[in-house]
Design a protein around this motif. Sequence first.
Motif, PDB file in Angstrom:
ATOM      1  N   ILE A 166       0.778  -0.993  -0.022  1.00 22.18           N
ATOM      2  CA  ILE A 166      -0.090  -0.030   0.152  1.00 22.18           C
ATOM      3  C   ILE A 166       0.829   1.329  -0.049  1.00 22.18           C
ATOM      4  N   VAL A 167       2.045   1.143   0.825  1.00 22.62           N
ATOM      5  CA  VAL A 167       2.902   2.451   0.681  1.00 22.62           C
ATOM      6  C   VAL A 167       3.443   2.782  -0.554  1.00 22.62           C
ATOM      7  N   GLY A 168       3.786   1.565  -1.166  1.00 21.54           N
ATOM      8  CA  GLY A 168       4.560   1.794  -2.560  1.00 21.54           C
ATOM      9  C   GLY A 168       3.437   2.093  -3.603  1.00 21.54           C
ATOM     10  N   ALA A 169       2.153   1.605  -3.512  1.00 18.57           N
ATOM     11  CA  ALA A 169       1.204   2.147  -4.263  1.00 18.57           C
ATOM     12  C   ALA A 169       0.675   3.653  -3.966  1.00 18.57           C
ATOM     13  N   ILE A 210       8.031   0.639   9.391  1.00 17.29           N
ATOM     14  CA  ILE A 210       8.873   1.808   9.716  1.00 17.29           C
ATOM     15  C   ILE A 210      10.257   2.230   9.252  1.00 17.29           C
ATOM     16  N   LEU A 211      10.859   1.026   8.625  1.00 17.58           N
ATOM     17  CA  LEU A 211      11.994   1.328   7.700  1.00 17.58           C
ATOM     18  C   LEU A 211      11.679   1.989   6.367  1.00 17.58           C
ATOM     19  N   ILE A 212      10.703   1.172   5.783  1.00 13.49           N
ATOM     20  CA  ILE A 212      10.176   1.588   4.582  1.00 13.49           C
ATOM     21  C   ILE A 212       9.749   3.020   4.571  1.00 13.49           C
ATOM     22  N   CYS A 213       9.031   3.553   5.454  1.00 15.98           N
ATOM     23  CA  CYS A 213       8.461   4.998   5.710  1.00 15.98           C
ATOM     24  C   CYS A 213       9.566   5.934   5.889  1.00 15.98           C
ATOM     25  N   LEU A 214      10.735   5.378   6.657  1.00 19.95           N
ATOM     26  CA  LEU A 214      11.931   6.279   6.815  1.00 19.95           C
ATOM     27  C   LEU A 214      12.483   6.338   5.464  1.00 19.95           C
ATOM     28  N   THR A 270      10.668   8.623   3.209  1.00 16.77           N
ATOM     29  CA  THR A 270      10.706  10.079   3.436  1.00 16.77           C
ATOM     30  C   THR A 270      11.943  10.780   3.223  1.00 16.77           C
ATOM     31  N   ILE A 271      13.083  10.034   3.526  1.00 16.85           N
ATOM     32  CA  ILE A 271      14.428  10.422   3.350  1.00 16.85           C
ATOM     33  C   ILE A 271      14.629  10.827   1.614  1.00 16.85           C
ATOM     34  N   PHE A 272      13.941   9.653   0.926  1.00 20.30           N
ATOM     35  CA  PHE A 272      14.206   9.890  -0.537  1.00 20.30           C
ATOM     36  C   PHE A 272      13.377  11.177  -1.103  1.00 20.30           C
ATOM     37  N   PHE A 273      12.048  11.260  -0.542  1.00 21.00           N
ATOM     38  CA  PHE A 273      11.376  12.499  -1.148  1.00 21.00           C
ATOM     39  C   PHE A 273      11.627  13.810  -0.487  1.00 21.00           C
ATOM     40  N   SER A 274      12.481  13.751   0.668  1.00 22.49           N
ATOM     41  CA  SER A 274      13.163  15.125   1.303  1.00 22.49           C
ATOM     42  C   SER A 274      14.367  15.462   0.224  1.00 22.49           C
ATOM     43  N   SER A 275      14.813  14.500  -0.421  1.00 29.70           N
ATOM     44  CA  SER A 275      16.241  14.903  -1.255  1.00 29.70           C
ATOM     45  C   SER A 275      15.894  15.772  -2.540  1.00 29.70           C
ATOM     46  N   ARG A 276      16.934  16.320  -2.989  1.00 27.67           N
ATOM     47  CA  ARG A 276      16.557  16.977  -4.178  1.00 27.67           C
ATOM     48  C   ARG A 276      15.800  16.124  -5.460  1.00 27.67           C
ATOM     49  N   LEU A 277      16.499  14.859  -5.546  1.00 27.37           N
ATOM     50  CA  LEU A 277      16.162  13.913  -6.724  1.00 27.37           C
ATOM     51  C   LEU A 277      14.564  13.649  -6.250  1.00 27.37           C
ATOM     52  N   GLY A 278      14.132  13.307  -5.011  1.00 27.22           N
ATOM     53  CA  GLY A 278      12.730  12.840  -4.614  1.00 27.22           C
ATOM     54  C   GLY A 278      11.729  14.081  -4.923  1.00 27.22           C
ATOM     55  N   SER A 312       5.853  15.076   2.307  1.00 23.79           N
ATOM     56  CA  SER A 312       5.566  13.779   2.023  1.00 23.79           C
ATOM     57  C   SER A 312       5.122  12.746   3.215  1.00 23.79           C
ATOM     58  N   VAL A 313       5.552  13.236   4.271  1.00 18.93           N
ATOM     59  CA  VAL A 313       5.479  12.325   5.316  1.00 18.93           C
ATOM     60  C   VAL A 313       3.830  11.989   5.712  1.00 18.93           C
ATOM     61  N   PRO A 314       2.745  12.817   5.558  1.00 17.86           N
ATOM     62  CA  PRO A 314       1.427  12.443   5.966  1.00 17.86           C
ATOM     63  C   PRO A 314       0.759  11.470   4.856  1.00 17.86           C
ATOM     64  N   ILE A 315       1.473  11.753   3.765  1.00 18.95           N
ATOM     65  CA  ILE A 315       1.054  10.902   2.443  1.00 18.95           C
ATOM     66  C   ILE A 315       1.592   9.572   2.569  1.00 18.95           C
ATOM     67  N   ILE A 316       2.817   9.447   3.041  1.00 18.63           N
ATOM     68  CA  ILE A 316       3.380   8.136   3.243  1.00 18.63           C
ATOM     69  C   ILE A 316       2.997   7.410   4.307  1.00 18.63           C
ATOM     70  N   MET A 317       2.439   8.173   5.450  1.00 19.61           N
ATOM     71  CA  MET A 317       1.684   7.646   6.640  1.00 19.61           C
ATOM     72  C   MET A 317       0.402   7.037   6.352  1.00 19.61           C
ATOM     73  N   SER A 318      -0.281   7.787   5.414  1.00 19.07           N
ATOM     74  CA  SER A 318      -1.685   7.488   5.067  1.00 19.07           C
ATOM     75  C   SER A 318      -1.827   6.180   4.480  1.00 19.07           C
ATOM     76  N   GLY A 319      -0.569   5.553   3.716  1.00 21.75           N
ATOM     77  CA  GLY A 319      -0.413   4.262   3.148  1.00 21.75           C
ATOM     78  C   GLY A 319      -0.641   3.193   4.320  1.00 21.75           C
ATOM     79  N   VAL A 320       0.119   3.456   5.193  1.00 20.30           N
ATOM     80  CA  VAL A 320      -0.034   2.376   6.519  1.00 20.30           C
ATOM     81  C   VAL A 320      -1.333   2.466   7.207  1.00 20.30           C
TER      82      VAL A 320
END
Length: 317
Positions: A21-24, A129-133, A136-144, A252-260
């Motif tokens: 669900i998080v990946g989707a 938890i590791l997936i969410c972290l 979050t790190i990926f979408f906080s970067s410039r590439l994300g 991106s954090v609330p959107i990622i958490m909404s998947g969980v």
Amino acid sequence: MPLNHLLAIGFTEGFKYSPLIVGATLLFRLGHYPDLGIEGSFLAGGAVAALCSQHQYGWFVGLLLACFTGAVVGAITGSLYQYCRINSLLSGIATSYVVYSTVYVVLKYTDAIAVPIFFSSSNTVVATILICLSATIFFSSRLGMLCRFSGESPNLVRQLHLEPKTYICIILIFGNLIVAFGGWMRVHVAGSFSMNVFSSNVYMCLIAMILGDSIVSLLISTVRIALQPLRRLSRRSVSSSARHTDLAVLGSVPIIMSGVVGSIAYWVVYEMCTGTRLIPSGDLTFAVLGVGAAAVLVLTKTVSRGRAPLGSWRFLD
């Protein structure tokens, strides 16, 4: 069956499917790409876990191969979309069809394969938890951020003399990698691989995303209103924007958490309906859950005057 037992089963199943669900959610909500290829990535991750178990490879090798396979599936979908100019929906469907056919042939038409169990319920929570972290790190970067803007505002990315479709391919690779990890984890939690379990999961993903979307939006809106001074809680001071939170602006954090949250909510409702025999198990349960999720989405859009929770579902507007 007791209520607390049904809730425990719902939470356990929710964490089992949370990587899917998080990946989707990353693809649909942050990448604004309706990738139906997640069905194939989830199956590929589980099939790789079963094959590695048959050939007695270690779990770490199976994990690496499953993630690599998911990334390849995402790259194929992105290549069909970018270079072959195939519609986003059709590219995902085509990729899933190829994956299903390949897995069916490679596994020699065997439907059930025993796999050693080394994942417990606590391990699924840690993995989530590791997936969410990591997301979050990926979408906080410039590439994300460029990947997200490529879906939300492609013209902005073009003004930077960059190609949005390239970054959409990157987010497809990242999202399908997480989905394939979910398939690998699901097999080692269940102790067996069956193609029937890995089919028709896109429908479940959409329902879970809608439920998580609405629940997280409601929670944050409620907290914002509760933190305001009581004298300002009059009907005039509480605007429509305060009643409904557009979580896209919160990062991106609330959107990622909404998947969980959506994954857990889906399976809790599912177990409550089937365990209490309110709804017979089977296709009717999925139909009722789908109608309920659609009603929640319509109600949320009505209350928010046409705005979808967690930002716009851009490809549906």
